[in-house]
Design an enzyme around this catalytic site. Structure first.
Site, short mmCIF file in Angstrom:
data_model
loop_
_atom_site.label_atom_id
_atom_site.label_comp_id
_atom_site.label_asym_id
_atom_site.label_seq_id
_atom_site.Cartn_x
_atom_site.Cartn_y
_atom_site.Cartn_z
N TYR A 100 0.90 -1.21 0.16
CA TYR A 100 0.16 -0.01 -0.03
C TYR A 100 0.85 1.03 0.01
O TYR A 100 1.84 1.37 0.89
CB TYR A 100 -0.97 -0.05 1.25
N GLU A 185 -3.50 7.43 -4.41
CA GLU A 185 -3.28 6.08 -3.33
C GLU A 185 -3.12 4.89 -4.53
O GLU A 185 -3.84 4.65 -5.59
CB GLU A 185 -4.62 5.82 -2.85
#
Ligand code: GDP
Ligand code: MN
Length: 369
Positions: A100, A185
């Site tokens: 992530y 993201e």
């Protein structure tokens, strides 16, 4: 403004952030054609909601026939209230590890912040805090290599993956700053045999900076209900909770949402039906809300130009014509309060005068339901 994944990836590419080879398609035949060129593929619904994977909006195919079938299925499905006009068909990358990586703005720190975790993938919300590294960046200094090394040290990352991070993170930071993003993201950032690849892209651009990006398309995606609300000239935003909220003014509606959270509930929406609405408009607002199937209805009226009797009248009218099955918590004060309260009482509805009581009662009703 949120960007579709394929647009985010187009921009990533310009900044040298590796993305899978892919094609944007508008029908199932095009998906089949893309699959013929790319062999093993991932087919991804281009809607502005996350969690497509869990909802079935991401699929894999190993032949053009399969790709066509899956594309048809994804085109016909609804994801978070949206149906896709486009799909992204990409070569399926071989993922050894899902990482992530995000850049966002930390409002309190007044800085961009890098967020990284080695536990990326679909359940990133469940990653324990200590496994998510947060690194605020001073914009006058930027994201320097020594900072990336320090982030890697915290992650326990060294060797070739550290080298990859040293190459990639400054690019993502540059992208974030230059594009005036509020969020960039990448989840998953896929570790593949050929290094890191951005397998997903979730990008939000600061609306107030859009004038600096005339080349970006202006994207507006609304759910069917939000469109209906727009038609009725209501300020309506769908949220994810259980308590439907209706109030007369943006400020009081915001305050009501905050107070619902404060008492441990979660609002299903923001609905400001404005000041001075008549019975007709108030009824329409109410009907729209009931159509969302909330568990509890909370009406918070501080009557100024909005008249309490009008709201009460609309409420009892909708109750008679459509039926209101769910539990209701009503707060009613201000102009024509006595008349309004009398109308509600006739319908067997007790109303509160304080917002506190009405909101905490709504949360009690939710907990009892
Ligand atoms: P989201 O659920 O909307 O965030 O969609 P993602 O693009 O993140 O895809 C969801 C999941 O599908 C990822 O976490 C991966 O596990 C998987 N996935 C997506 N693209 C690929 C790919 O190219 N190869 C493999 N093996 N898995 C993929
Ligand atoms: Mn994702």
């Amino acid at each position: 403004m949120k960007l579709y994944e394929y647009l985010g990836k187009e921009l990533f590419e310009r900044y040298g952030i590796p993305v899978p080879v892919g094609r944007v398609v508008e029908n199932a035949d095009q998906a089949a054609k893309a699959a013929a060129e790319l062999n093993e593929v991932v087919i991804k619904s281009q809607v502005l909601t996350g969690k497509r994977g869990k909802a079935g909006g991401i699929s894999f195919a190993s032949s053009p026939e399969e790709a066509k079938k899956e594309a048809e299925r994804i085109f016909s499905m609804e994801l978070g209230g949206f149906t896709a006009d486009k799909l992204l068909v990409e070569e399926k990358v071989q993922i050894e590890k899902e990482i992530y990586l995000a850049l966002t703005v930390d409002g309190a720190a007044q800085r961009p912040v890098v967020l990284v975790s080695l536990d990326g993938g679909m359940d990133v919300e469940d990653v324990p805090e200590e496994r998510m590294i947060r690194w605020p960046v001073d914009v006058t200094v930027g994201l320097q290599s020594f900072m990336v090394r320090e982030i890697c040290r915290k992650l326990g990352v060294e060797g070739s993956l550290q080298k990859e991070f040293l190459k990639l993170m400054p690019k993502v930071y540059k992208f974030f700053r230059e594009m005036d993003a509020e969020l960039a993201e990448i989840n998953p950032l896929a570790l593949t045999p050929n290094g890191l690849v951005a397998a997903d892209a979730k990008v939000t651009i600061d609306d107030d900076a859009l004038f600096r990006h005339p080349q970006l398309p202006r994207i507006k995606e609304k759910t069917a209900l939000e469109l209906k609300a727009e038609e009725l000239d209501l300020a309506y935003v769908e949220l994810e909770g259980d308590i439907a909220v209706m109030a007369n003014g943006a400020g009081i509606t915001m305050a009501t949402l905050d107070m619902v959270q404060h008492y441990g509930g979660s609002p299903a929406n923001f609905l400001d039906f404005g000041g001075g609405a008549n019975v007709e408009k108030t009824s329409q607002a109410l009907e729209l809300l009931l159509g969302t199937n909330p568990k509890v209805l909370l009406i918070n009226i501080f009557g100024g130009i909005t008249r309490c009797d009008v709201v009460a009248e609309a409420f009892s009218r909708v109750r008679e014509t459509k039926g209101i099955e769910l539990p209701v918590s009503f707060r009613l004060v201000g102009t024509n309060e006595t008349e309004g309260r009398a109308i509600l009482e006739k319908a067997g509805i007790k109303s509160f005068t304080s917002m506190d009581e009405a909101v905490s009662h709504a949360v009690d009703l939710l907990n009892a339901s």
